[in-house]
Design an enzyme around this catalytic site. Structure first.
Site, PDB file in Angstrom:
ATOM      1  N   ARG A 172      35.813 -21.270  -9.326  1.00  0.00           N
ATOM      2  CA  ARG A 172      36.918 -22.455  -8.921  1.00  0.00           C
ATOM      3  C   ARG A 172      37.215 -22.366  -7.592  1.00  0.00           C
ATOM      4  NH1 ARG A 172      41.503 -22.861 -13.391  1.00  0.00           N
ATOM      5  NH2 ARG A 172      41.571 -20.568 -12.666  1.00  0.00           N
TER       6      ARG A 172
ATOM      7  N   CYS B 182      39.931 -18.603 -15.368  1.00  0.00           N
ATOM      8  CA  CYS B 182      40.196 -19.931 -16.177  1.00  0.00           C
ATOM      9  C   CYS B 182      40.548 -19.405 -17.515  1.00  0.00           C
ATOM     10  CB  CYS B 182      38.991 -20.915 -15.933  1.00  0.00           C
ATOM     11  SG  CYS B 182      39.096 -21.921 -17.349  1.00  0.00           S
TER      12      CYS B 182
ATOM     13  N   CYS C  89      38.691 -21.053 -20.021  1.00  0.00           N
ATOM     14  CA  CYS C  89      37.270 -20.449 -20.228  1.00  0.00           C
ATOM     15  C   CYS C  89      37.616 -19.203 -21.191  1.00  0.00           C
ATOM     16  CB  CYS C  89      36.976 -19.991 -18.873  1.00  0.00           C
ATOM     17  SG  CYS C  89      36.420 -21.282 -17.727  1.00  0.00           S
TER      18      CYS C  89
ATOM     19  N   ASP D 242      34.364 -19.701 -15.316  1.00  0.00           N
ATOM     20  CA  ASP D 242      35.236 -18.998 -14.134  1.00  0.00           C
ATOM     21  C   ASP D 242      36.054 -17.852 -15.064  1.00  0.00           C
ATOM     22  OD1 ASP D 242      36.713 -17.794 -12.198  1.00  0.00           O
ATOM     23  OD2 ASP D 242      37.053 -19.824 -11.263  1.00  0.00           O
TER      24      ASP D 242
END
Length: 238
Positions: free
Chosen positions: A155, A128, A131, A125
């Site tokens: 998300r 994030c 991430c 995502d």
């Protein structure tokens, strides 16, 4: 889905005999509990007189052949080297089959440099922060022969900034550049196309993804959250 229905239970008695216990009979019995349950596959379990039942939700159950029981939970085998989680092995096989069915063209691929030694697939995502940290590890992973393939997992669901960013990434002329820009918080050009975001989001949910990043190894193991390139390479045995 099924785990929620039987939360707190480890054993459930059926009201009639399952002597033959064919797939359609087990399907019927389970649907008496919840009509949404769908049996995908059936085979002999690692324990005597039980079937291993794979559900469309990804859950694994063990249904008796003669004793009219259903067992929910992880089946552990005691070996000389310790406990082996047979249920997790079965789940991993399901994950491998599901993820390998996703066409490469529907993923954002960061190819290995030189010979490809392993492929990891990551539900991601753009909103994030972990991430983004993982994405910073991608050049080193590529250098070490690890190909990273991204799948979409907004998300907040199929709306909002995360979803819009992922649509723009998948619809970009250069997905790799767009993914890197998104991970750095840079604005993306608004794009529209036929994209697999919804399908991949649903797949992630089915596979038990609860947050991002969610890293799937070639053997089906799931590593939730951020890990360094060094640890990931170690997990891959490279």
């Amino acid at each position: 889905m099924f785990k929620q229905i039987i939360k707190g239970l480890s054993l459930l008695f059926f009201t009639s005999s399952l002597v033959a216990a064919p797939k359609d009979v087990i399907q019927e019995r389970l649907q008496e509990i919840d009509a949404r349950i769908e049996v995908v596959a059936l085979k002999d379990a690692p324990i005597n007189d039980f079937y291993e039942v794979q559900l469309s939700s990804g859950d694994i159950l063990y249904v008796s052949k003669q004793s009219n029981h259903i067992l929910a939970g992880n089946l552990l085998e005691i070996t000389d080297s310790g406990l082996v989680d047979l249920t997790e092995i079965a789940r991993s096989a399901v994950r491998i089959q599901a993820i390998q069915a996703v066409p490469e063209a529907d993923q954002v691929v960061f190819a290995a440099k030189g010979k490809t030694k392993a492929i990891v697939q990551v539900f991601t995502d753009s909103t994030c922060p972990y991430c983004s940290r993982l994405h910073e590890q991608v050049p080193e992973l590529n250098k070490q022969g690890v190909e990273v393939r991204y799948l979409a997992f907004p998300r907040q669901g199929l709306q909002g900034k995360g979803f819009n960013d992922l649509v723009n990434v998948w619809c970009a002329d250069n997905r790799q550049q767009a993914m890197t820009a998104a991970k750095k918080g840079k604005p993306l050009a608004n794009k529209q196309c036929d994209h697999p975001i919804a399908e991949q989001y649903a797949l992630g949910q089915k596979l038990g993804v609860q947050g991002t990043p969610a890293i799937f190894l070639p053997d089906g193991r799931l590593i939730p959250g951020f890990v360094s390139a060094e640890r990931l390479i170690s997990e891959l045995g490279l």
